[in-house]
Design a protein around this motif. Sequence first.
Motif, PDB file in Angstrom:
ATOM      1  N   ASN A 128       1.294  10.797  -7.139  1.00  0.00           N
ATOM      2  CA  ASN A 128       0.842  12.186  -7.195  1.00  0.00           C
ATOM      3  C   ASN A 128      -0.145  12.509  -6.084  1.00  0.00           C
ATOM      4  O   ASN A 128      -0.188  13.637  -5.591  1.00  0.00           O
ATOM      5  N   TYR A 129      -0.954  11.521  -5.689  1.00  0.00           N
ATOM      6  CA  TYR A 129      -1.913  11.774  -4.617  1.00  0.00           C
ATOM      7  C   TYR A 129      -1.200  12.060  -3.301  1.00  0.00           C
ATOM      8  O   TYR A 129      -1.588  12.948  -2.546  1.00  0.00           O
ATOM      9  N   PHE A 130      -0.134  11.316  -3.014  1.00  0.00           N
ATOM     10  CA  PHE A 130       0.603  11.542  -1.773  1.00  0.00           C
ATOM     11  C   PHE A 130       1.462  12.803  -1.856  1.00  0.00           C
ATOM     12  O   PHE A 130       1.895  13.313  -0.819  1.00  0.00           O
ATOM     13  N   ASP A 131       1.715  13.300  -3.047  1.00  0.00           N
ATOM     14  CA  ASP A 131       2.458  14.551  -3.206  1.00  0.00           C
ATOM     15  C   ASP A 131       1.555  15.772  -3.189  1.00  0.00           C
ATOM     16  O   ASP A 131       2.032  16.891  -3.380  1.00  0.00           O
ATOM     17  N   GLY A 132       0.239  15.599  -2.993  1.00  0.00           N
ATOM     18  CA  GLY A 132      -0.636  16.752  -2.859  1.00  0.00           C
ATOM     19  C   GLY A 132      -1.555  16.992  -4.028  1.00  0.00           C
ATOM     20  O   GLY A 132      -1.876  18.140  -4.326  1.00  0.00           O
ATOM     21  N   GLU A 133      -2.028  15.936  -4.720  1.00  0.00           N
ATOM     22  CA  GLU A 133      -2.901  16.097  -5.872  1.00  0.00           C
ATOM     23  C   GLU A 133      -4.334  15.689  -5.572  1.00  0.00           C
ATOM     24  O   GLU A 133      -5.125  15.503  -6.486  1.00  0.00           O
ATOM     25  N   GLY A 134      -4.704  15.530  -4.322  1.00  0.00           N
ATOM     26  CA  GLY A 134      -6.077  15.170  -3.996  1.00  0.00           C
ATOM     27  C   GLY A 134      -6.157  14.494  -2.646  1.00  0.00           C
ATOM     28  O   GLY A 134      -5.142  14.214  -1.989  1.00  0.00           O
ATOM     29  N   LYS A 135      -7.390  14.218  -2.226  1.00  0.00           N
ATOM     30  CA  LYS A 135      -7.611  13.550  -0.956  1.00  0.00           C
ATOM     31  C   LYS A 135      -7.304  12.061  -1.072  1.00  0.00           C
ATOM     32  O   LYS A 135      -7.526  11.450  -2.112  1.00  0.00           O
ATOM     33  N   VAL A 136      -6.804  11.503   0.030  1.00  0.00           N
ATOM     34  CA  VAL A 136      -6.501  10.075   0.102  1.00  0.00           C
ATOM     35  C   VAL A 136      -7.266   9.499   1.285  1.00  0.00           C
ATOM     36  O   VAL A 136      -7.145   9.999   2.410  1.00  0.00           O
ATOM     37  N   ARG A 137      -8.046   8.449   1.020  1.00  0.00           N
ATOM     38  CA  ARG A 137      -8.800   7.784   2.077  1.00  0.00           C
ATOM     39  C   ARG A 137      -8.633   6.276   1.949  1.00  0.00           C
ATOM     40  O   ARG A 137      -8.548   5.758   0.837  1.00  0.00           O
ATOM     41  N   MET A 138      -8.586   5.620   3.102  1.00  0.00           N
ATOM     42  CA  MET A 138      -8.357   4.175   3.132  1.00  0.00           C
ATOM     43  C   MET A 138      -9.366   3.532   4.069  1.00  0.00           C
ATOM     44  O   MET A 138      -9.626   4.042   5.161  1.00  0.00           O
ATOM     45  N   ILE A 139      -9.941   2.432   3.607  1.00  0.00           N
ATOM     46  CA  ILE A 139     -10.857   1.634   4.426  1.00  0.00           C
ATOM     47  C   ILE A 139     -10.131   0.339   4.786  1.00  0.00           C
ATOM     48  O   ILE A 139      -9.779  -0.456   3.905  1.00  0.00           O
ATOM     49  N   VAL A 140      -9.891   0.148   6.071  1.00  0.00           N
ATOM     50  CA  VAL A 140      -9.227  -1.062   6.557  1.00  0.00           C
ATOM     51  C   VAL A 140     -10.304  -2.085   6.887  1.00  0.00           C
ATOM     52  O   VAL A 140     -11.124  -1.870   7.780  1.00  0.00           O
ATOM     53  N   CYS A 141     -10.324  -3.184   6.154  1.00  0.00           N
ATOM     54  CA  CYS A 141     -11.296  -4.254   6.375  1.00  0.00           C
ATOM     55  C   CYS A 141     -10.621  -5.359   7.182  1.00  0.00           C
ATOM     56  O   CYS A 141      -9.520  -5.810   6.834  1.00  0.00           O
ATOM     57  N   VAL A 142     -11.272  -5.773   8.257  1.00  0.00           N
ATOM     58  CA  VAL A 142     -10.696  -6.804   9.128  1.00  0.00           C
ATOM     59  C   VAL A 142     -11.738  -7.878   9.352  1.00  0.00           C
ATOM     60  O   VAL A 142     -12.947  -7.625   9.383  1.00  0.00           O
ATOM     61  N   ASN A 143     -11.228  -9.084   9.485  1.00  0.00           N
ATOM     62  CA  ASN A 143     -12.054 -10.247   9.816  1.00  0.00           C
ATOM     63  C   ASN A 143     -11.758 -10.605  11.263  1.00  0.00           C
ATOM     64  O   ASN A 143     -10.615 -10.910  11.617  1.00  0.00           O
ATOM     65  N   PRO A 144     -12.748 -10.563  12.152  1.00  0.00           N
ATOM     66  CA  PRO A 144     -12.452 -10.757  13.582  1.00  0.00           C
ATOM     67  C   PRO A 144     -12.182 -12.192  13.989  1.00  0.00           C
ATOM     68  O   PRO A 144     -11.989 -12.446  15.180  1.00  0.00           O
ATOM     69  N   LYS A 145     -12.131 -13.143  13.088  1.00  0.00           N
ATOM     70  CA  LYS A 145     -11.914 -14.527  13.492  1.00  0.00           C
ATOM     71  C   LYS A 145     -10.497 -14.711  14.023  1.00  0.00           C
ATOM     72  O   LYS A 145      -9.566 -13.978  13.653  1.00  0.00           O
ATOM     73  N   ALA A 146     -10.328 -15.692  14.881  1.00  0.00           N
ATOM     74  CA  ALA A 146      -9.051 -15.875  15.594  1.00  0.00           C
ATOM     75  C   ALA A 146      -7.922 -16.291  14.668  1.00  0.00           C
ATOM     76  O   ALA A 146      -6.757 -16.001  14.935  1.00  0.00           O
ATOM     77  N   GLU A 147      -8.248 -16.978  13.575  1.00  0.00           N
ATOM     78  CA  GLU A 147      -7.181 -17.456  12.683  1.00  0.00           C
ATOM     79  C   GLU A 147      -6.438 -16.302  12.027  1.00  0.00           C
ATOM     80  O   GLU A 147      -5.283 -16.453  11.630  1.00  0.00           O
TER      81      GLU A 147
END
Length: 877
Positions: A413-432
């Motif tokens: 329902n959120y992607f169909d227009g029932e509210g705001k959608v926010r995403m936090i992309v968490c990344v680990n900068p290590k080479a592995e």
Amino acid sequence: MKAARAKTPRRPALKKPSPPGPKDPVGVYCRVRPLSRPDQECCIEVINESTVQIHPPDGYRIFRNGEYRETQYSFKEVFGTLVAQKELFDVVAKPLVEDLIRGKNGLLFTYGVTGSGKTHTMTGSPGDGGLLPRCLAMIFNSIGPFQAKRFVFKLDDKNGVDVQCEVDALLERQKRDAMPVSKTPSGKRQIDPEFADMINVQDHCKVEEVDEDNVYSVFVSYIEIYNNYIYDLLEETPFDLIKPKWNNCNTPVRNGDFIPPQSKILREDQNHNMYVTGCTEVEVKSTEEAFEVFWKGQKKRRIANTQLNRESSRSHGVFMIKLAQAPLDADGDNVLQEKEQITLSQLSLVDLAGSERTNRTKAEGNRLREAGNINQSLMTLRTCIEVLRENQMYGTNKMVPYRDSKLTHLFKNYFDGEGKVRMIVCVNPKAEDYEESLQVMRFAEMTQEVEVARPVDRPLCGLTPGRRFRNQAFREELARKLEIRGGPINGETEEQSASEIFLQNFPPLPSCELLDINDDQTLPKLTEVLEERHKLRQKLSEEFAKNVLTFKTVLRELDSNVMSKENYVQGKLSEKEKIITGQKTEIERLEKKIKTLEYKIEILEKTATIYEEDKRHLQQELESKSQKLQRQASDKRRLEARLQGMVAETTMKWEKECVSRVAAKQLEMQNKLWVKDEKLKQLKAIVTEPKSEKPERPSRERDREKPIQRSVSPPPVPNAPPVRLRHRRSRSAGERWVDHKPPSNLPTDTVMQPHVPHAITVAAASEKALAKCDKYMLTHQELASDGEIETKLIKGDVFKTRGGGQAVQFTEIETLKQESPTGRKRRSPSNADPPEDAADSEWTDVETRCSVAVEMRAGSALGPGYQHHAQPKRRKP
């Protein structure tokens, strides 16, 4: 008072496509986790406030093309390793909390690989609370003085909310207080020191514009999606040990896992919004109470020790905050009992499980199955985002596969227009984590291109604003005036008691003072007054006794009426209770049926998915085979055209060759005939008489135009014995024939007659005769060019048609011609001279006989246009 049920805002009764209004892209933010050791190799660096750069580590620098490649990705905002939780909250989560209080929905989820800091971002750590405790603190800081009492708002089991009157809410509170153990944590209890530092937020963030004429209630729930099943983390059901499984050797298999509680089912409410049925939703009144509920469920959440993270989340955690609000009535005292004015908004905080590669985590058994389900659900989320992006960018109308995963199905329902959608992309900068981080970056960049319809504002209630404070000011002023005056209003005397009024009706007592010993009037007067008072008291007592008797009689009558009414009401209540019990039983039966049907629907959906996959594979195979057939057909057409050209060329070549050969043969035969004619003329001149003239070469054209006349057969001898007819045996003897002889045929009276044994002779062909035989023969007669009767035997095969009839296919024609062997007569040399027209006479002269002899000797060397008049060889019967 009848309870009013709320409706969620901006949701029409019928599901419609996304509104054509303004749209906002999905807000994607990036947070880079600091390295755990300073000597670790880093593959991600922050370029500016909206861009990060990822480059391969030392072991990955040589690609297929041998180049060193660096890639940059842009986000709405990038937070480096030194960012504080408050800064992240102000940018990402604070607008969602403001929308929640204004009646709008919101979705915030953290995404990344295992060990990238998703749970730390969402929950926080001691002394540094994350997004979730800060959201709770901001909500209660904003609505604190405007909260409704407990149980004024009551959630139902169908994703709606009811508002109760003050009396019903009071009864609910008394029932809750009477319980020995409170289900919801009390705000007055001491806070657990394990999480006390996480909710000790000192900034006191709050929403500036809060509708002060509304009352609010907060409800929280906590679920997890584990192995594509939904479990309630606030459910009181304890986890029991799994019973041991038995293998083929009749020995128990060790298993240290626990039996999870009953999984929950997703359903769709009347507004086409998804919700979890039977999920525990707790009403909370403070930040401490709400976070205590969250911490209670967090302890039940599934975590495990993997090679990448000591406490890795093995499930997707979803913490849902529902805010119910309704306006006060016109007086500003009680909640308005109109369901159209009740709003239910929701903020979902999702901590996704980390994507991971099994070859790095060294997962086995249950861990391997969990990782597979986690990666599958995240892949479904990625597929849904890709299809949404494709539909919006290219105008297609592909079906978004929300139902392939519980995670995407819950938040569709959120992607169909029932509210705001926010995403936090968490990344680990290590080479592995380079390869996994690269996939996360690509998914985040694609997600930013998806647009979600902007939710509309909730409608106004239409009442005068400021009702709450005007009512409070009036009450405070009234209490102040009463406190200042401290007595009756407007200077009125105090109300006299009933005993004082009763004593005033008695006659006044005279003076009882004795001034003289000889006073004999004071005591008699006092005695007289007392006697009058005694008589009046007796009369009042008698009247009071009569009134008491009358009141007792009326009270007994009233008591009997009340008893009869109570009995009647009890009877009605028992009937209603029976009806309610029956309805409850029916509801339980229907719920069981619903669960069964939902289970069947789930199975059918999985089956349909399998069939669709098979259909897709078969369609691809069919397309490939169709293309192969088309190529083969085109090759065949080219080969046919080539062969046709070769055949046409060969045919023309052989036609020309045949024409040239025929012309040469004709010339050769004409020369041979001319030589024979010369020899015959010379022979004739020798036999008869010499001629002086030089023979001329006969013309072939004249010989062709003038056919040889045949003599008429002589009539049979009258006295000759009768000839025994011999039948000519058919070539196809031994089969069942239909001998069709029309009545117009004439008997030929010849020795050889066609004869077919076991034949059905008919004058006209019929379906009945054809059905019994498998061969057909038609006898046809006509006159030949020499006047003789020519008989043709037309033969064919009889076969059955598809419609049930018979058809004849002609395969052979035999021609029988009657000729007389005695048609020519010899002429004696002693006879008279021949007639003038020797060619038309029936006698044969020497020249004719010689020519016949020459032709017989030549055999097959005769040229075209010459007939063979010898008797044909007789066939065997």
